[in-house]
Design a protein around this motif. Structure first.
Motif, short mmCIF file in Angstrom:
data_model
loop_
_atom_site.label_atom_id
_atom_site.label_comp_id
_atom_site.label_asym_id
_atom_site.label_seq_id
_atom_site.Cartn_x
_atom_site.Cartn_y
_atom_site.Cartn_z
N UNK A 8 12.28 -22.79 -56.90
CA UNK A 8 13.22 -22.36 -58.32
C UNK A 8 13.49 -23.66 -58.70
N UNK A 9 12.44 -24.60 -58.87
CA UNK A 9 12.65 -25.94 -59.43
C UNK A 9 12.78 -25.66 -61.03
N UNK A 10 13.60 -26.63 -61.60
CA UNK A 10 14.09 -26.52 -63.00
C UNK A 10 13.77 -28.07 -63.48
N UNK A 11 13.47 -28.41 -64.50
CA UNK A 11 13.27 -29.41 -65.39
C UNK A 11 13.47 -29.29 -66.79
N UNK A 12 14.49 -30.17 -67.28
CA UNK A 12 14.56 -30.25 -68.63
C UNK A 12 14.62 -31.64 -69.34
N UNK A 47 4.95 -34.75 -61.67
CA UNK A 47 5.68 -35.88 -61.62
C UNK A 47 6.80 -35.73 -60.86
N UNK A 48 7.27 -34.40 -60.93
CA UNK A 48 8.49 -34.20 -59.97
C UNK A 48 8.39 -34.11 -58.51
N UNK A 49 7.09 -33.95 -57.96
CA UNK A 49 6.85 -33.97 -56.67
C UNK A 49 7.02 -35.27 -55.98
N UNK A 50 6.61 -36.31 -56.77
CA UNK A 50 6.91 -37.52 -55.97
C UNK A 50 7.75 -38.55 -56.67
N UNK A 51 8.82 -37.65 -57.27
CA UNK A 51 10.27 -38.10 -57.92
C UNK A 51 9.92 -39.02 -59.10
N UNK A 52 9.06 -38.97 -59.71
CA UNK A 52 8.84 -39.73 -61.05
C UNK A 52 9.72 -39.24 -62.35
N UNK A 53 10.08 -37.87 -61.84
CA UNK A 53 11.00 -36.84 -62.72
C UNK A 53 11.99 -36.40 -61.81
N UNK A 54 13.20 -36.45 -62.25
CA UNK A 54 14.34 -35.88 -61.45
C UNK A 54 14.44 -34.53 -61.98
N UNK A 55 14.65 -33.39 -61.07
CA UNK A 55 14.69 -32.12 -61.19
C UNK A 55 16.09 -31.66 -61.45
N UNK A 56 16.51 -30.73 -62.38
CA UNK A 56 17.97 -30.18 -62.65
C UNK A 56 18.23 -28.99 -61.76
N UNK A 57 17.35 -28.51 -60.86
CA UNK A 57 17.64 -27.27 -60.23
C UNK A 57 16.54 -27.40 -59.25
N UNK A 58 16.80 -26.34 -58.37
CA UNK A 58 15.77 -26.09 -57.12
C UNK A 58 15.70 -27.28 -55.97
N UNK A 69 16.63 -34.39 -55.04
CA UNK A 69 17.94 -34.57 -55.25
C UNK A 69 18.48 -35.65 -54.94
N UNK A 70 19.66 -36.00 -54.75
CA UNK A 70 20.56 -37.18 -54.53
C UNK A 70 20.44 -37.72 -53.06
N UNK A 71 20.10 -39.24 -53.17
CA UNK A 71 20.23 -39.66 -51.75
C UNK A 71 18.75 -39.81 -50.96
#
Length: 247
Positions: A8-12, A47-58, A69-71
């Motif tokens: 359930x990964x979200x990115x905006x 890019x979300x998989x290796x943390x180049x982009x932060x996700x907003x959900x999931x 996520x954080x941390x």
């Protein structure tokens, strides 16, 4: 739980939602090819998989560890997940060998002798041993992309992400790069690849995921996706690919 799992990964970006509830499972040693029209979210997903982009959900997890996520330790994640882009991103002031050995020496603490030895073995495998001391501007696009792939592989990652790695190449150079990917897949490296090379995806992938408007509209084995897609939008996309002579 799958080896690499997105749930359930979200990115905006502002009001524009690029990824909308992406769920995807990748087993160890699998090759998963992401296909879909430009702008469907393939590159952002990688890019979300290796943390180049932060996700907003999931949530994203690797081998049971949550890596979103954080941390989370992004540097640690990037030692486990390599990424190669369509633009080669080699350091222009470094030779091919220096580009490849920089991260193993700086990040993993590998000795210069050991890093050089491993890099030369990898360069030999991709037919570029004689280019070890060449700078990027003396290499063809295909050679630069092969060096970029070797640079990612030199970190011995758990997963390698390939983002349209042939789209910036002249057609005659595409095959030499795809052959390297084919070899890596045959050796059991876990690969997630965004690509427009449909014939290659059909031949190499274990799973095809078709993205549309930031969602995985459907996924399955190549034969099912390419010969009997369930979704009308998938059929339309593949019909256009066939008409263009690319499948």
């Amino acid at each position: 739980m799958a080896f690499l799992e997105l749930t359930d990964v979200d990115k905006s970006y502002g009001d524009h939602q690029v990824l909308n509830g992406i769920t995807l499972q990748v087993e160890k040693h699998q090759v998963v090819c992401l296909i879909g029209a430009s702008g469907c979210g393939k590159s952002t997903l990688l890019r979300t998989i290796n943390g180049l982009e932060e996700i907003q959900g999931g949530e994203i997890s690797l081998d049971g560890d949550v890596i979103s996520g954080e941390g989370v330790d992004l540097n640690a994640i990037r030692t486990r997940i390599g990424i190669v882009f369509q633009s080669f991103n080699l350091f222009p002031h470094m030779t091919a060998l220096e580009n490849i050995t920089l991260a193993p020496r700086r990040v993993l603490g590998v000795s210069k002798a050991e890093a050089d030895d491993y890099a030369m073995k990898l360069l030999t495998r991709v037919g570029l041993a004689d280019k070890a001391n060449a700078y990027p501007d003396k290499l063809s696009g295909g050679q630069q992309q092969r060096v970029a792939i070797v640079r990612a592989v030199a970190m011995n990652p758990d997963v390698i992400l390939l983002d349209e790695i042939t789209s910036a190449l002249d057609p005659e150079l595409v095959a030499e790069v795809l052959n390297i990917v084919k070899d890596l897949a045959a050796e059991g490296l876990t690969i997630v690849m965004a690509t427009h090379e449909m014939s290659f995806a059909r031949e190499v992938a274990d799973t095809i995921a078709f993205l549309h408007e930031g969602r995985v509209l459907e996924s399955g084995p190549p034969d099912q996706i390419f010969t009997a897609p369930r979704e009308e939008r998938t059929r339309e996309f593949l019909h256009r690919i066939v008409e263009a002579g690319r499948l």
